[in-house]
Scaffold this motif. Structure first.
Motif, short mmCIF file in Angstrom:
data_model
loop_
_atom_site.label_atom_id
_atom_site.label_comp_id
_atom_site.label_asym_id
_atom_site.label_seq_id
_atom_site.Cartn_x
_atom_site.Cartn_y
_atom_site.Cartn_z
N HIS A 36 44.60 68.78 -74.39
CA HIS A 36 44.17 69.55 -75.54
C HIS A 36 42.67 69.42 -75.82
O HIS A 36 42.03 68.44 -75.43
N VAL A 37 42.16 70.40 -76.54
CA VAL A 37 40.78 70.34 -77.03
C VAL A 37 40.85 69.70 -78.42
O VAL A 37 41.71 70.03 -79.22
N ILE A 38 39.94 68.78 -78.67
CA ILE A 38 39.91 68.09 -79.97
C ILE A 38 39.18 68.99 -80.95
O ILE A 38 37.96 69.15 -80.85
N SER A 39 39.91 69.57 -81.88
CA SER A 39 39.25 70.48 -82.83
C SER A 39 38.21 69.70 -83.64
O SER A 39 38.48 68.61 -84.14
N ARG A 40 37.04 70.33 -83.78
CA ARG A 40 36.00 69.69 -84.60
C ARG A 40 36.48 69.48 -86.04
O ARG A 40 35.94 68.66 -86.77
N MET A 41 37.52 70.23 -86.42
CA MET A 41 38.01 70.16 -87.81
C MET A 41 38.59 68.78 -88.16
O MET A 41 38.76 68.48 -89.33
N ILE A 42 38.91 67.97 -87.16
CA ILE A 42 39.43 66.65 -87.53
C ILE A 42 38.31 65.70 -87.99
O ILE A 42 38.58 64.61 -88.48
N TYR A 43 37.08 66.17 -87.91
CA TYR A 43 35.95 65.39 -88.44
C TYR A 43 35.51 65.92 -89.80
O TYR A 43 34.35 65.84 -90.19
N GLY A 44 36.48 66.49 -90.54
CA GLY A 44 36.20 67.14 -91.81
C GLY A 44 36.03 66.16 -92.97
O GLY A 44 36.35 64.97 -92.89
N GLN A 45 35.53 66.73 -94.07
CA GLN A 45 35.25 65.96 -95.28
C GLN A 45 35.98 66.58 -96.47
O GLN A 45 36.42 67.73 -96.42
N PHE A 46 36.01 65.82 -97.55
CA PHE A 46 36.70 66.23 -98.78
C PHE A 46 35.79 65.89 -99.95
O PHE A 46 35.27 64.77 -100.03
#
Ligand code: AHR
Length: 517
Positions: A36-46
């Motif tokens: 799989h490609v690691i979505s950049r979205m898993i490095y998200g913030q809140f």
């Protein structure tokens, strides 16, 4: 009997940590074209309207003496850019289910000043609202993730908000234009409620599922803007919540389901952010690592109802949650950040990379001044935390192809009986062919030598190598010493006979990027 022990995977040997000051491991990379490609979205913030996260942490207003651009503090903008933040969740959290978006549009001096009932009864002047959030995201190329009010709002209110943001024409578009923004913004990620089992309305999963279905009908896609709809998911071990939602909402009505997981020091006990024993260090790390079996269990439920893998599991709140900083405003969740937080962040990101075929987004809680924060401010001063440095180090993994790794490691048993591996690793290959390997040594006293044979297709030149380490798990940055914990060039990496060889100290995170040019 010692509570900390080092035992081989096979349980054939048990050592006390003190007797094993140096270990040797081999890490095998097994690149696969179809991984799989690691979505950049898993490095998200809140970022929530909570304490000094939004107000002072990001937004100071145009009239502030703190250097700012259109009201956003410049040092925060710089840090956001450095992290290449891919997605930002807003306005909560619990706050989202108390938020009425019309309070935050129009001329700022006409917006009502209210009380933040969730977080310390603080004044909320609504000077940061829809325009301020979407303009920030647009300016920095961040995907906005909007959490709509289900708990105390109405379906019409949510539907109109989506229309106000995304409609190219019509009454809500005219209203938006009258407030200074003609073009619609882009909005993909929408969360339908937050913690609807708790602060978001104390609903039962059967009831929430019906509520979700109703909101889902009226939150319409606009021309050129398709929403990615996220159901308000479970916390930790509430597998029944996930099961009921998957069964009753059904996968074709959602794109994602969320999961919240916080790391406390010990069973149900938050503990101090900075003053902890070595035993508590390991129990915190043990608790952080337990996110992986929790994710796997929720994944199994998703697989049962959605074998095609359409629905993403979005860990849209995670991180450490310790006692509030002594002397700080109660309810503002200000907490300091140490090398322990950095280790927790890195171990968790390694897990997300591994699980990223189903975990398609994650948002650490929170961006500024709250919980496991990226930076802490006091007036015009700002320092970045050890966790910020971890996120900076992990940028090469964004959107890169995951490389499965094999590693025979050993374990330190924590005081709660959880096993903490002595080494954790993750690897990925970017579309330009460069490969990044990131290793975490979470032990307090073991130096580790690691051999990594480089397989075909993996470059054999070290392009960059960095380390984040500190003399003590309690080491931290402060206003007086803002760079006490920061990344440095890493010198103990070399390539010999087709192998990458590294020697990494205890309590460290090391990242090496290999490239052909
Ligand atoms: O991040 C702090 C709070 O934790 C959020 O508002 C809520 O969703 C969770 O309980």
């Amino acid at each position: 009997m010692k509570r900390l022990m080092l035992c081989a995977v096979t349980a054939s040997a048990i050592f006390t940590a003190a007797t094993a000051a140096e270990r040797q491991y081999t890490l095998t990379l097994t690149p696969q074209e179809d991984s799989h490609v690691i979505s950049r979205m898993i490095y998200g913030q809140f970022a929530e309207h909570l304490g000094a996260c939004i107000y002072e942490g990001i937004w100071v207003g145009e009239d502030s003496d703190i250097p700012n651009t259109n009201g956003y503090r410049n040092d925060a903008l710089e840090a956001l850019r450095e992290l290449a933040v891919p997605v930002l969740r807003w306005p909560g959290g619990c706050f989202a289910d108390d938020y009425h978006w019309r309070d935050g549009i129009g001329a700022r001096d006409t917006r009502p000043t209210l009380i933040n009932n969730n977080w310390g009864g603080t004044k909320e002047d609504n000077s940061f609202g829809t325009h301020e959030f979407f303009n920030l995201c647009e300016m920095l190329g961040i995907e906005p993730y909007l959490s709509v009010n289900v708990g105390s709002g109405t379906v019409a209110e949510a539907a109109e908000w989506i229309e106000y943001i995304t409609a190219p024409n019509g009454p809500r578009a005219d209203e938006r234009a009258a407030n200074g923004r003609k073009e619609p913004w882009k909005l993909k990620y929408v969360g339908i409620g937050n913690e609807s089992w708790g602060c978001g309305g104390e609903m039962r999963p059967e009831y929430y599922s019906d509520v979700y279905r109703r909101y889902n009908v009226y939150m319409r896609n606009q021309p050129g803007n398709r929403l990615y709809r996220i159901a308000s998911g479970a916390s930790d071990y509430n597998f029944n919540w996930t099961e009921t939602l998957m069964k009753q909402i059904e996968p074709h009505r959602m794109d994602g389901i969320s999961l919240h997981y916080y790391t406390v020091s010990d069973w149900g006990h938050k503990g101090s952010a900075t003053d902890f024993t070595d035993d508590v260090y390991y129990t915190t790390v043990g608790k952080a690592l337990e996110i992986e079996p929790v994710i796997e269990h929720h994944r199994e439920i998703l697989d049962k109802y959605d074998p095609q893998g359409k629905v993403g599991l979005l860990v849209d709140e995670w991180g450490t949650w310790f006692d509030e900083e002594p002397g700080s405003t109660p309810g503002h969740l200000l907490q300091q950040n140490t090398m322990r937080d950095a280790i927790v962040a890195a171990l968790t990101l390694n897990i997300f990379n591994r699980q990223a075929d189903r975990v398609r987004m994650a948002n650490i809680a929170q961006l500024a001044n709250v919980l496991q924060t990226m930076w802490i401010t006091d007036g015009d001063k700002l320092f970045t935390t050890p966790t910020y440095h971890v996120f900076r180090m992990y940028r090469p993994h964004m959107d890169a192809r995951y490389i499965p790794v094999m590693l025979e490691t050993e374990f330190i048993r924590d005081a709660n009986g959880r096993d903490v591996p002595t080494l954790s690793a993750t690897a990925s290959q970017a579309s330009d062919g460069s490969a990044t390997i990131t290793l975490v040594n979470p032990t307090l006293d073991i130096r580790e030598q690691i051999d990594i044979p480089l397989p075909d297709g993996i470059p054999s030149r070290i392009a960059s190598a960095h380390i984040l380490t500190a003399p003590d798990a309690r080491s931290k940055n402060t206003f007086e010493s803002p760079d006490a914990v920061k990344t440095e060039q890493f010198k103990d990496a070399k390539i010999k006979s087709g192998k990458l060889n590294l020697t990494i100290p205890p309590l460290s995170i090391v990242s090496v990027t290999l490239s052909n040019d």
